[in-house]
Motif scaffolding. Structure first.
Motif, PDB file in Angstrom:
ATOM      1  N   ALA A  70      -4.457   0.734   8.403  1.00 54.08           N
ATOM      2  CA  ALA A  70      -3.699  -0.451   8.793  1.00 54.08           C
ATOM      3  C   ALA A  70      -3.821  -1.564   7.767  1.00 54.08           C
ATOM      4  CB  ALA A  70      -4.165  -0.947  10.152  1.00 54.08           C
ATOM      5  N   LEU A  71      -5.004  -1.690   7.158  1.00 55.05           N
ATOM      6  CA  LEU A  71      -5.195  -2.713   6.127  1.00 55.05           C
ATOM      7  C   LEU A  71      -4.253  -2.486   4.951  1.00 55.05           C
ATOM      8  CD1 LEU A  71      -9.077  -3.130   6.064  1.00 55.05           C
ATOM      9  CD2 LEU A  71      -7.390  -4.832   6.785  1.00 55.05           C
ATOM     10  N   LEU A  72      -4.079  -1.212   4.578  1.00 56.44           N
ATOM     11  CA  LEU A  72      -3.139  -0.902   3.488  1.00 56.44           C
ATOM     12  C   LEU A  72      -1.727  -1.303   3.880  1.00 56.44           C
ATOM     13  CD1 LEU A  72      -2.143   0.456   0.879  1.00 56.44           C
ATOM     14  CD2 LEU A  72      -2.097   2.617   2.150  1.00 56.44           C
ATOM     15  N   GLY A  73      -1.277  -0.849   5.050  1.00 54.35           N
ATOM     16  CA  GLY A  73       0.073  -1.177   5.486  1.00 54.35           C
ATOM     17  C   GLY A  73       0.268  -2.663   5.655  1.00 54.35           C
ATOM     18  N   GLY A  74      -0.742  -3.346   6.233  1.00 56.28           N
ATOM     19  CA  GLY A  74      -0.641  -4.783   6.427  1.00 56.28           C
ATOM     20  C   GLY A  74      -0.572  -5.543   5.118  1.00 56.28           C
ATOM     21  N   ALA A  75      -1.340  -5.080   4.126  1.00 56.99           N
ATOM     22  CA  ALA A  75      -1.343  -5.748   2.816  1.00 56.99           C
ATOM     23  C   ALA A  75       0.010  -5.617   2.139  1.00 56.99           C
ATOM     24  CB  ALA A  75      -2.449  -5.167   1.938  1.00 56.99           C
ATOM     25  N   VAL A  76       0.609  -4.432   2.207  1.00 54.03           N
ATOM     26  CA  VAL A  76       1.928  -4.223   1.590  1.00 54.03           C
ATOM     27  C   VAL A  76       2.985  -5.042   2.316  1.00 54.03           C
ATOM     28  CG1 VAL A  76       3.735  -2.521   1.121  1.00 54.03           C
ATOM     29  CG2 VAL A  76       1.336  -1.942   0.712  1.00 54.03           C
ATOM     30  N   ALA A  77       2.929  -5.029   3.635  1.00 55.12           N
ATOM     31  CA  ALA A  77       3.898  -5.803   4.417  1.00 55.12           C
ATOM     32  C   ALA A  77       3.783  -7.291   4.095  1.00 55.12           C
ATOM     33  CB  ALA A  77       3.693  -5.556   5.908  1.00 55.12           C
ATOM     34  N   LEU A  78       2.551  -7.788   3.959  1.00 53.06           N
ATOM     35  CA  LEU A  78       2.349  -9.204   3.647  1.00 53.06           C
ATOM     36  C   LEU A  78       2.771  -9.517   2.220  1.00 53.06           C
ATOM     37  CD1 LEU A  78       1.261 -11.960   4.532  1.00 53.06           C
ATOM     38  CD2 LEU A  78      -1.006 -11.233   3.763  1.00 53.06           C
ATOM     39  N   ARG A  79       2.438  -8.622   1.307  1.00 50.94           N
ATOM     40  CA  ARG A  79       2.760  -8.866  -0.110  1.00 50.94           C
ATOM     41  C   ARG A  79       4.257  -8.981  -0.322  1.00 50.94           C
ATOM     42  NH1 ARG A  79       1.120  -4.938  -5.256  1.00 50.94           N
ATOM     43  NH2 ARG A  79       2.143  -6.194  -6.875  1.00 50.94           N
ATOM     44  N   TYR A  80       5.021  -8.108   0.315  1.00 52.46           N
ATOM     45  CA  TYR A  80       6.472  -8.113   0.098  1.00 52.46           C
ATOM     46  C   TYR A  80       7.214  -8.914   1.166  1.00 52.46           C
ATOM     47  CZ  TYR A  80       5.689  -4.714  -3.567  1.00 52.46           C
ATOM     48  OH  TYR A  80       5.271  -4.104  -4.721  1.00 52.46           O
ATOM     49  N   ASN A  81       6.519  -9.330   2.226  1.00 49.78           N
ATOM     50  CA  ASN A  81       7.065 -10.255   3.215  1.00 49.78           C
ATOM     51  C   ASN A  81       8.457  -9.835   3.694  1.00 49.78           C
ATOM     52  OD1 ASN A  81       6.744 -12.534   4.827  1.00 49.78           O
ATOM     53  ND2 ASN A  81       7.864 -13.842   3.410  1.00 49.78           N
ATOM     54  N   GLN A  82       8.561  -8.574   4.062  1.00 49.18           N
ATOM     55  CA  GLN A  82       9.863  -8.019   4.416  1.00 49.18           C
ATOM     56  C   GLN A  82      10.291  -8.390   5.836  1.00 49.18           C
ATOM     57  OE1 GLN A  82      11.681  -5.459   1.991  1.00 49.18           O
ATOM     58  NE2 GLN A  82      10.560  -7.166   1.082  1.00 49.18           N
TER      59      GLN A  82
END
Length: 388
Positions: A70-82
């Motif tokens: 979840a940390l990986l997915g959350g980090a990517v989601a936050l980084r790209y702010n989709q």
């Protein structure tokens, strides 16, 4: 500042003490400060007052710290702010959400025509389910609820939603928002196991049907107070007789239907018209992460509002924003996807069993101590309660 010990779930500070610590954090000024200073302020002033969900002292199944996937997915989601409201703002995010909900429908055994949408929380999912139920009932009465509202009913005061006395308070919010008021909620007593008493409901029906129009029945698949699972199959039969929508509030407990040993307790839930689920409660994924399932995906068309600049009626690409109200939607599907892929279903099931085993072991110890008291002539009401 209040220090947090290794065994405390939070600092233990009072609201006034926490406010004093946070005061410097919200001192907004014209000139910025270095990132190192901001980091230090957050670590020293805020973090000690946050609840540490990963400690055994935190006795709750409501929230968890994010696990590695979840940390990986959350980090990517936050980084790209989709945002994933529509195809134009995030083709990848939109397709991931659409494919994720279809995979979840299959995982939970919903029929092929089912669908789901991510929501900000279980409360909103329950509210939307009530709206969809009322919309369908209005259609059966010959008008469009989206156009006419509750004024389209000959007597809106007859409209009723049946819930158990232990149903979640979000259903009161839903009744308020629909303009029906809390008086539209008909409460059914619970039995000795804190489940909706089906026989009591059946006994109430003749009188209710004379005075009220039941358009929705809500079954709770894991109450937040006791974890009780209402009987679903009998309620499906009753809803079929009434022509009413059956909504299952599984925000708290639906995940446990994935355990083979508990399947029987959830029998029939895939036949409910809609189901609410909160993955963040057991899966260790970031908030917000809630879903609303619909047995017939076309029911989500009742939510659709088309725009001129996106979510257009003639769009051929998928637009998740047509299935629920928020016009800004985070990529909540990604942390759930990365969690499921990283852990796999075997570890997910073990994660679900772990707290159940802890509860069973605790109950075993309590019963042992109470039996010992009974032998010593000290039996009390707690013992009787534990036997049930």
């Amino acid at each position: 500042m209040t220090d947090q010990t290794d065994s405390s779930i939070y600092s233990g500070a009072t609201p006034a003490e926490i406010a004093m610590d946070l005061l410097e954090l919200v001192n907004f000024q014209e000139q910025g400060i270095p990132m190192e200073t901001v980091t230090q302020l957050v670590q020293e002033r805020l973090v000690p007052h946050l609840v540490r969900y990963n400690l055994p002292e935190f006795h709750s199944l409501y929230n968890f710290l994010p696990e590695k996937g979840a940390l990986l997915g959350g980090a990517v989601a936050l980084r790209y702010n989709q945002g994933v409201t529509n195809w134009q703002v995030s083709p990848g995010g939109v397709m991931l959400e659409e494919m994720c909900v279809q995979a979840l429908c299959q995982l939970f055994g919903f029929p092929p025509e089912s669908d789901a949408t991510f929501m900000y929380c279980g409360t909103y999912a329950n509210q939307q389910a009530l709206y969809m139920a009322l919309h369908r009932y209005a259609q059966q009465q010959g008008f469009d609820l989206a156009e006419q509202g509750v004024q389209g009913f000959q007597d809106p005061g007859r409209l009723a939603i049946v819930v158990s006395q232990d149903a979640h308070f979000s259903l009161k919010h839903g009744a308020r928002i629909l303009g029906l008021g809390e008086r539209s909620l008909i409460t059914v007593p619970v039995d000795a196991d804190r489940c909706l008493d089906v026989e009591a409901f059946r006994a109430m029906l003749p009188g209710l049907r004379k005075e009220r129009d039941i358009f929705c029945v809500v079954t709770t698949a894991g109450t937040t107070s006791t974890g009780s699972i209402d009987p679903i199959l009998p309620l499906i039969e009753i809803c079929s007789e009434l022509g009413a929508w059956l909504h299952a509030d599984g925000a708290y407990g639906f995940a446990f239907s994935l355990l083979p040993e508990l399947e029987e307790r959830f029998a029939g839930i895939e036949q409910a018209d809609s189901v609410t689920w909160d993955p963040h409660k057991q899966f260790g994924v970031p908030i917000p992460s809630s879903l609303l399932f619909a047995k017939h995906g076309v029911e989500f068309e009742r939510m659709a509002i088309y725009g001129e600049y996106f979510n257009r009626r003639d769009d051929t690409e998928p637009n998740p924003g047509l299935k629920s109200p928020p016009s800004t939607r985070p990529l909540a599907a990604l942390p759930l996807v990365t969690t499921l892929r990283f852990l796999g279903m075997q570890k997910i099931r073990e994660r679900l069993r772990s707290p159940l085993r802890a509860i069973q072991a605790t109950m075993k110890k309590i019963r042992f101590k109470l039996r010992k008291k009974e032998k010593e002539g000290e039996q009390d009401d707690v013992y009787e309660a534990s036997r049930r």
